[in-house]
Enzyme design. Structure first.
Site, mmCIF file in Angstrom:
data_model
loop_
_atom_site.group_PDB
_atom_site.id
_atom_site.type_symbol
_atom_site.label_atom_id
_atom_site.label_comp_id
_atom_site.label_asym_id
_atom_site.label_seq_id
_atom_site.Cartn_x
_atom_site.Cartn_y
_atom_site.Cartn_z
ATOM 1 N N ALA A 155 5.180 0.308 -1.930
ATOM 2 C CA ALA A 155 3.697 0.901 -2.403
ATOM 3 C C ALA A 155 2.958 0.304 -3.645
ATOM 4 O O ALA A 155 3.019 -0.665 -3.949
ATOM 5 C CB ALA A 155 3.797 2.479 -2.720
ATOM 6 N N CYS A 156 2.105 1.472 -4.774
ATOM 7 C CA CYS A 156 1.507 0.910 -5.226
ATOM 8 C C CYS A 156 2.939 0.441 -6.825
ATOM 9 O O CYS A 156 2.015 -0.182 -7.761
ATOM 10 C CB CYS A 156 0.830 2.196 -5.955
ATOM 11 S SG CYS A 156 -0.297 2.690 -5.137
ATOM 12 N N SER A 157 3.553 -0.133 -6.593
ATOM 13 C CA SER A 157 4.768 -0.399 -7.754
ATOM 14 C C SER A 157 5.614 -1.754 -7.234
ATOM 15 O O SER A 157 6.389 -2.635 -7.798
ATOM 16 C CB SER A 157 6.155 0.359 -7.834
ATOM 17 O OG SER A 157 5.503 1.882 -8.480
#
Length: 373
Positions: A155-157
Site C-alpha cells: 500500500a502506501c509504504s
C-alpha cells in the site's frame, strides 16, 4: 557487502489537474440529483439524504487544494464520477507501464545511467492493474533492461519497502543497480461519491535508482544509511477488490470494493507508531533527531505529518524541514514521500542527514535514513 546509494529520482506528473472547487461542483451536482431522485424515500426515512461538500472543508480536513489525474472528464462527470481509461490491447504498453517509464527515464538521467547499467526492476505500488504478467517485467521490456523484475504491494509504504528490497539486492551483490518505480493511479480505486473521501487521492509515478556506491557517478547521491520496516494488521484502511469478487456475486459493486477507511482511527493509531519507529531507527544508528535536516514524509494528511514531526522534534517543523507537496498532488499513496524527496533534495549541503518515511494501510510503516554525499 557493498555500500549503497540512491543516485537518481524521477517523477511523472499527469497533464490534468482538478481543483477542490471543480471537484466539489461535480460532487454537489451529483448530491442534488440523488436527493431529487430519492425525495420520497428520503421523506419516508428509507434513504438517507446526501450532504454537499465544500472546498474549505476539504482544505481544512486534509491540506489538499488540488490533485493531478490521469483522466479529468470522467471524474468530473456527475453521471460517471470515475476516470475513463480505455482498455489497451496486449500489444500496447499498459497505463502503469507508461507512467513508470516516464518517471524512470528522469531517474536514469539524474543518475547518469542507461538501461544497460540496471540489473533489476521493482514496481512497488498500492494497486496493480492486473495480476500478471508483472508490470515490472513490462517496464523492464519497455526500457530494454536485462535482468529481473517483480511487483510488490505494501500500500502506501510500497516505496520504502521497495527501497529496502532494492538496497538488499545491491548490498549482497545480486545487482549493480535497481530501478524501483511507483506508478499510482489512485483515482481508479477512489469512491468519488463518498463525501468523506472523494477528495483524498491523485495520480502520479515516481522512480528511484539504487546502486553500488563505488560505481555511482551521479551528482545527486544519498547514502542509504539504514532501513527499518514495520507492519501491524488493521482493517481501518481497506480495499476488498480482487479476482475472487466474481465468486461472490452479492458483493460486486459494494462500497468496500473501493478505498474505505476509518480516518479518525487511522490518525490515532498511525501517528504515534510512525514517530516511535523513526525515533527508534535514528537511535539505533547513533543519530539524534536534531541532526535530521529534512523529513520526506508520506503525503496523506497535513495534520498527520505535522503531528508526527512535532512528536519527534518537540516543536513545530518548518516547511524546509518537512516539505509539503500534498496541496498540489493530494495523496498519491506510495509515490508521495518520493515526490517530496525528488522535489526537495538539491538544496541540502553535503553530509546532511534526512529521513524518507511512508505509512498507510496494513498498517505498514517504512523509514529510510539517508545522508547526502
Amino acid at each position: 557487502m557493498h555500500n549503497v546509494v540512491i543516485s537518481g529520482t524521477g517523477l511523472y506528473t499527469p497533464a490534468n489537474s482538478i481543483s477542490n472547487e471543480e471537484l466539489v461542483q461535480s460532487f454537489n451536482t451529483y448530491v442534488a440529483q440523488f436527493n431529487a431522485d430519492n425525495a420520497e424515500a428520503i421523506e419516508r426515512g428509507e434513504v438517507e439524504a446526501l450532504t454537499e461538500s465544500n472546498a474549505a472543508f476539504i482544505e481544512k480536513a486534509s491540506g489538499i487544494k488540488s490533485r493531478f489525474v490521469m483522466d479529468k472528464d470522467g471524474i468530473l462527470d456527475p453521471q460517471r464520477m470515475t476516470p475513463r481509461l480505455p482498455e489497451r490491447s496486449n500489444d500496447e504498453w499498459s497505463v502503469l507501464c507508461e507512467m513508470a517509464v516516464g518517471a524512470a527515464k528522469q531517474a536514469l538521467e539524474r543518475a547518469g545511467r542507461t538501461a544497460a547499467d540496471i540489473d533489476g526492476v521493482i514496481v512497488a505500488c498500492s494497486n496493480l492493474q492486473r495480476p500478471y504478467p508483472a508490470i515490472a517485467i513490462e517496464v523492464q521490456e519497455a526500457l530494454g533492461i536485462e535482468g529481473f523484475g517483480f511487483d510488490m504491494n505494501v500500500a502506501c509504504s510500497s516505496a520504502t519497502f521497495g527501497i529496502q528490497a532494492a538496497a538488499n539486492s545491491v548490498q549482497l551483490g545480486q545487482a549493480r543497480a535497481i530501478l524501483m518505480v511507483n506508478p499510482e493511479v489512485c483515482t481508479g480505486h477512489l469512491n468519488f461519491r463518498d463525501r468523506d473521501s472523494h477528495f483524498i487521492f491523485g495520480d502520479a509515478a515516481t522512480a528511484v535508482i539504487i546502486e553500488r556506491a563505488d560505481q555511482a557517478t551521479s551528482p545527486y547521491q544519498f547514502d542509504v544509511v539504514s532501513t527499518k520496516l514495520l507492519t501491524k494488521f488493521s482493517n481501518n484502511i481497506r480495499n476488498n477488490y480482487g479476482f475472487l469478487n466474481r465468486a461472490a456475486e452479492e458483493g460486486i459493486g459494494t462500497r468496500d470494493k473501493l478505498f474505505v477507511q476509518e480516518g479518525r482511527k487511522v490518525f490515532r493509531d498511525v501517528c504515534p507508531m510512525v514517530a516511535e519507529l523513526i525515533g527508534a531507527h535514528l537511535a539505533e544508528n547513533q543519530l539524534n533527531v536534531g541532526e535530521v535536516k529534512r523529513f520526506w514524509l508520506h503525503q496523506a494528511n497535513l495534520s498527520m505529518n505535522q503531528l508526527i514531526v512535532r512528536k519527534l522534534l518537540g516543536r513545530e517543523a518548518t516547511e524546509e524541514e518537512a516539505p509539503v507537496i500534498l496541496d498540489r498532488y493530494a495523496n498519491t499513496s506510495s509515490a508521495g514521500s518520493v515526490i517530496s524527496f525528488h522535489m526537495y533534495q538539491d538544496d541540502l549541503p553535503s553530509g546532511s542527514v534526512a529521513v524518507l518515511s511512508s505509512f498507510g494501510a496494513g498498517y505498514s510503516i517504512g523509514s529510510v535514513i539517508l545522508r547526502k554525499r
